[in-house]
Scaffold this active site. Structure first.
Site, PDB file in Angstrom:
ATOM      1  N   PRO A   1       0.822  -1.208   0.000  1.00 12.86           N
ATOM      2  CA  PRO A   1       0.000   0.000   0.000  1.00 12.86           C
ATOM      3  C   PRO A   1       0.858   1.261   0.000  1.00 12.86           C
ATOM      4  CG  PRO A   1      -0.689  -1.561   1.703  1.00 12.86           C
ATOM      5  CD  PRO A   1       0.621  -2.040   1.189  1.00 12.86           C
ATOM      6  N   PRO A   2       0.270   2.391  -0.367  1.00  9.25           N
ATOM      7  CA  PRO A   2       1.028   3.652  -0.328  1.00  9.25           C
ATOM      8  C   PRO A   2       1.474   3.988   1.094  1.00  9.25           C
ATOM      9  CG  PRO A   2      -0.998   3.907  -1.597  1.00  9.25           C
ATOM     10  CD  PRO A   2      -1.087   2.578  -0.924  1.00  9.25           C
ATOM     11  N   GLY A   3       2.644   4.588   1.194  1.00 12.05           N
ATOM     12  CA  GLY A   3       3.137   5.049   2.482  1.00 12.05           C
ATOM     13  C   GLY A   3       3.799   3.995   3.333  1.00 12.05           C
TER      14      GLY A   3
ATOM     15  N   LYS B   1      -5.539  -8.637   5.169  1.00 17.09           N
ATOM     16  CA  LYS B   1      -6.874  -8.677   5.773  1.00 17.09           C
ATOM     17  C   LYS B   1      -6.787  -8.779   7.303  1.00 17.09           C
ATOM     18  CE  LYS B   1      -8.980 -10.846   1.715  1.00 17.09           C
ATOM     19  NZ  LYS B   1      -9.604 -12.056   1.156  1.00 17.09           N
TER      20      LYS B   1
ATOM     21  N   SER C   1     -13.828 -13.769  -2.107  1.00 19.52           N
ATOM     22  CA  SER C   1     -13.506 -14.064  -0.707  1.00 19.52           C
ATOM     23  C   SER C   1     -14.603 -13.650   0.263  1.00 19.52           C
ATOM     24  CB  SER C   1     -12.196 -13.369  -0.327  1.00 19.52           C
ATOM     25  OG  SER C   1     -12.313 -11.971  -0.458  1.00 19.52           O
TER      26      SER C   1
END
Length: 827
Positions: free
Chosen positions: A377-379, A742, A699
């Site tokens: 993910p970003p960051g 998740k 899912s």
């Protein structure tokens, strides 16, 4: 043979032949015939002819002893060597031979003057030369206004043509104007102008002067247009030649001036410098040969020419490339671990991978360099991690963003034939690094696009393949460059948009996000000191309590990365500095209460997303490019006609999962205590909130099934419990992806229990220990197990019946990962 010898200037003299006079129209006379090819004799015009055929020579010898009168008639086909009467035009010209000259090669040249138009009446003899009877023709003339206008127009056209034809003297215009009549004007001008023989024969055969003038006007207009266009072309060519000559002279003068000023050898010195740089560049033999060939070509190009700049720029790129410049890798494992730990907290998997690479380099110097791809993910620190790896290895660091790149030339470069051509980003980055083995980071590789300019991802296939990139050819340099020693690291948020062929060339390392403990440590070690430095707040000695940082993490941010948390921490410090500057008694130590006061109301409430207060709802887990998320799934039943309504921007795969879940429930309705006919007169509506966000994937199948069963049985879902897994029509729970993301998303949302497929138990090893010890994991095989673990017990009346059918499931203790027991079939 008789043909045209040269252009007669002006028909001004009649020669020395005896005068025969103009025959009366209609009179018949027998004359010898001189056939001519590709030319026409007009009355009162002079025509030089070259004579070579035996019959024609015999004719001339006879007539020169007599009155010198002949009939000059044009052949229909100029290729016929021995023409007969049938090969001649019907109308010709009676003429007088003025002069006859003999040349040493038995050729004769004669000068014939036209007298009158004649028509062939009857052939007389064919030997020793042609003879025939001819009728003298008159012309029909008038002096009307239109005829006078045609004469004026013809003479004006002739005057314009004379100005464009150097072979016709200017006196010809005056001679044309002094002709005795309109017919003489037309014949005089027609005899002097170069026209096709067919057009001249047509003019000769036109007896009506008015029609002859009109025909001549059209022919002159056509020829005049051709002459004017030719004159324009000659003028343009002459101007171009004059410009080149002028430039040549100016260059010669400039060269002389430079020599006088002592600058004459500047270009030579530059050539010598380039030659010395080529020798020192350490180029491979084939590359050096190409550079020397280009240098020899450059020496022959004038410095003022545009091609000189193109060739020189190319050579400058060639000599500035680090063909033989290599930095030594720092293979000290202790130093590398220290640098990586100093710059990044956590990320143990990636750090171990880099240390393993260093170990291999210690034993094998020419080991193949891996192609790494950081996905997360970003960051989460993908780009800064590349900088830390470069610092640990002692390599130069080059970063190139690929976001929005849609032109293949951005990777491979432009060919030198284009104006402003440059090498691609790969070669430009190597040149900036001044080393052939830098760490090259290709950021946002999943954001590449393609259009009519080409597919840049396809161009990267060679760059990111260790088996091929040892001879990478940029279109601008057009020589191979070895990229095998470059450590390429790519970053991406998702891999779905990366082509499979490109993905196969890279070793994918996933960064799933940070836990609360990791975020706390990163904030204290890196983010807060960085924010103090960037905002110049060292003198204020600001500090944060752990509770304040955790409050920012839990209630003001909801992300897998660190960017929003960094912004909020910097925002807190700026607000505090502002109050101190205004003279307020603001504490320098920021606590939870102070955080609430400065940042305002909390933006995220865990209880709101994880609380299930009524039957008909369940919590699912979803993977997103920015980390894991908790999904609330709601179900409602209403009177209807057996329809399943699905809302919330669901994709096709998720819709099919809902259909499969409903089919499984209807086929096992008796086992759950549901009336089999519950769907006969009802509609079922399933909704996933946050309807503006698209959702898809298989899912959520077990969560959809649990929500529907909860609605139909009246059993509420357990608190703080979420689930993930794909469901089949037989009730099997299949393996899904993104388990680590998740689980971390569930942990951030305050979920305590996670139900997941039994096949995903191995993925739990990637989950940090501090998360696993605070959560319960229940691996399952079937949807039946999910229902009994996820839902609270049935009401009292149904509980007894359910107890008779199967034993109650045991919920594992915190930190324990056990598989739910499969229900035993009854005997």
């Amino acid at each position: 043979m008789a043909g045209r010898a040269r252009k007669i200037t002006v028909a001004a003299e009649s020669g020395s032949a005896p005068e025969t006079g103009t025959p009366e129209p209609g009179s018949i006379r027998e004359l010898p015939v001189l056939p001519v090819r590709h030319t026409v004799l007009f009355p009162f015009a002079l025509l030089p002819l070259n004579v070579g055929r035996e019959r024609s020579v015999a004719l001339l010898n006879d007539v020169m002893a007599g009155d010198r009168t002949i009939a000059v008639v044009a052949q229909k086909d100029g290729t016929v060597e021995e023409p007969t009467f049938d090969d001649l035009h019907a109308i010709g010209t009676q003429g007088t031979v003025l002069r006859m000259l003999r040349f040493p090669d038995d050729r004769y040249s004669v000068l014939v003057q036209g007298v009158a138009r004649i028509r062939l009446v009857q052939p007389v003899a064919d030997t020793p030369y042609l003879k025939a009877r001819f009728e003298a023709l008159g012309e029909t003339s008038d002096t009307g206004v239109e005829t006078q206008a045609l004469v004026k127009n013809v003479t004006e056209q002739f005057e314009r043509m004379v100005a464009l034809i150097p072979s016709v003297p200017d006196e010809a215009v005056a001679s044309a104007c002094n002709q005795p009549g309109p017919g003489h004007v037309a014949d005089f001008i027609a005899s002097l102008i170069e026209l096709p023989s067919e057009d001249k024969q047509h003019l000769l055969e036109t007896l009506k002067v008015h029609d002859r003038l009109r025909l001549l006007t059209d022919l002159l207009a056509r020829e005049l247009q051709v002459l004017e266009v030719g004159a324009q072309i000659r003028s343009s060519v002459q101007e171009s030649l004059d410009q080149h000559q002028r430039e040549f002279l100016l260059r010669q003068q400039m060269e002389a001036i430079r020599k006088e000023l002592g600058e004459g050898d500047e270009n030579q010195r530059e050539m010598e410098e380039l030659k010395a740089k080529i020798e020192k560049a350490g180029m491979p033999p084939d590359v050096k040969k190409e550079a020397e060939r280009e240098l020899a070509r450059l020496q022959n190009i004038p410095p003022q020419a545009a091609e000189h700049t193109v060739a020189r720029t190319y050579l400058e790129w060639m000599v500035e490339m680090p063909w033989a410049v290599v930095t030594e890798d720092d293979l000290d494992l202790k130093h590398a671990r220290q640098v990586l730990d100093q710059d990044h907290y956590g990320l143990d998997t990636i750090k171990e991978h880099i240390l393993e690479y260093l170990v291999v380099r210690r034993f094998k110097k020419d080991a193949r360099t891996p192609i790494l791809c950081f996905v997360g993910p970003p960051g989460t620190g993908k780009t800064s991690l590349g900088q830390s790896i470069a610092r640990a290895l002692g390599r130069k660091f080059v970063r190139q963003s690929l976001g929005g790149v849609r032109d293949e030339a951005e990777i491979r470069g432009h060919r030198r034939t284009y104006i402003g051509a440059l090498p691609g980003n790969i070669i430009r980055g190597i040149r900036r690094a001044a080393s052939r083995n830098p760490l090259f980071m290709l950021d946002e590789i999943d954001k590449l696009t393609s259009d009519f300019h080409g597919d840049p991802s396809s161009a990267l296939l060679e760059v990111l393949d260790p088996e091929q990139n040892n001879a990478f050819v940029d279109h601008y340099l057009d020589v191979p460059f070895d990229l095998s020693q470059v450590l390429f690291i790519t970053t991406a948020n998702i891999l779905d948009t990366v082509p499979p062929a490109l993905r196969d060339r890279m070793e994918v390392i996933r960064l799933s996000g940070y836990t609360d403990i990791e975020k706390l440590e990163i904030a204290k070690r890196h983010l807060i000191p960085k924010a103090i430095r960037e905002n110049g707040l060292e003198v204020l000695e600001l500090g944060f309590s752990d509770e304040a940082i955790l409050k920012v993490i839990h209630e003001y941010t909801s992300e897998a990365g660190l960017r929003n948390m960094e912004r909020e921490l910097a925002n807190l410090m700026r607000k505090t500095a502002k109050e101190i500057t205004e003279g307020k008694d603001a504490p320098h130590q920021i606590g939870p209460e102070r955080t609430r006061e400065l940042l305002g109301p909390e933006r995220y409430q865990k209880d709101e997303t994880t609380t299930i207060d009524a039957p008909g709802a369940a919590l699912g887990l979803a993977w997103t490019p920015v980390g894991g998320e908790v999904l609330t799934i709601e179900a409602a039943i209403m009177p209807g006609q057996r329809q399943l309504l699905l809302t919330g921007q669901l994709g096709d795969v998720m819709r099919e999962s809902a259909q499969a879940a409903l089919t499984y429930i209807r086929s096992h309705a008796a086992e759950f205590g549901i009336a089999p006919e519950f769907f006969d007169h009802a509609d079922l509506h399933v909704h996933l909130p946050a309807g503006a966000i698209p959702k898809d994937g298989p899912s959520a199948g077990v969560a959809l099934c649990t929500a529907i069963v909860s609605l139909l049985t009246g059993r509420k879902a357990r608190a703080n419990l979420a689930m993930t897994g794909e469901i089949t029509l037989r009730g099997q729970v299949l393996k899904v992806g993104g388990v680590k993301e998740k689980v971390l998303g569930a942990h951030r949302a305050g979920i305590k229990t996670v139900i997941l497929p039994a096949e995903n138990q191995g993925d739990l090893e990637e989950v940090p220990v501090e998360v696993r010890t605070h959560m319960i994991f229940a691996p399952v095989h079937t949807a039946d197990q999910v229902i009994h673990l996820a839902l609270e017990p049935a009401p009292a009346a149904a509980a007894v019946s359910a107890a008779q059918k199967r034993e109650p499931d045991r919920v594992p203790a915190p930190g324990e990962s056990v598989a739910a027991q499969r229900p035993q079939p009854s005997a």
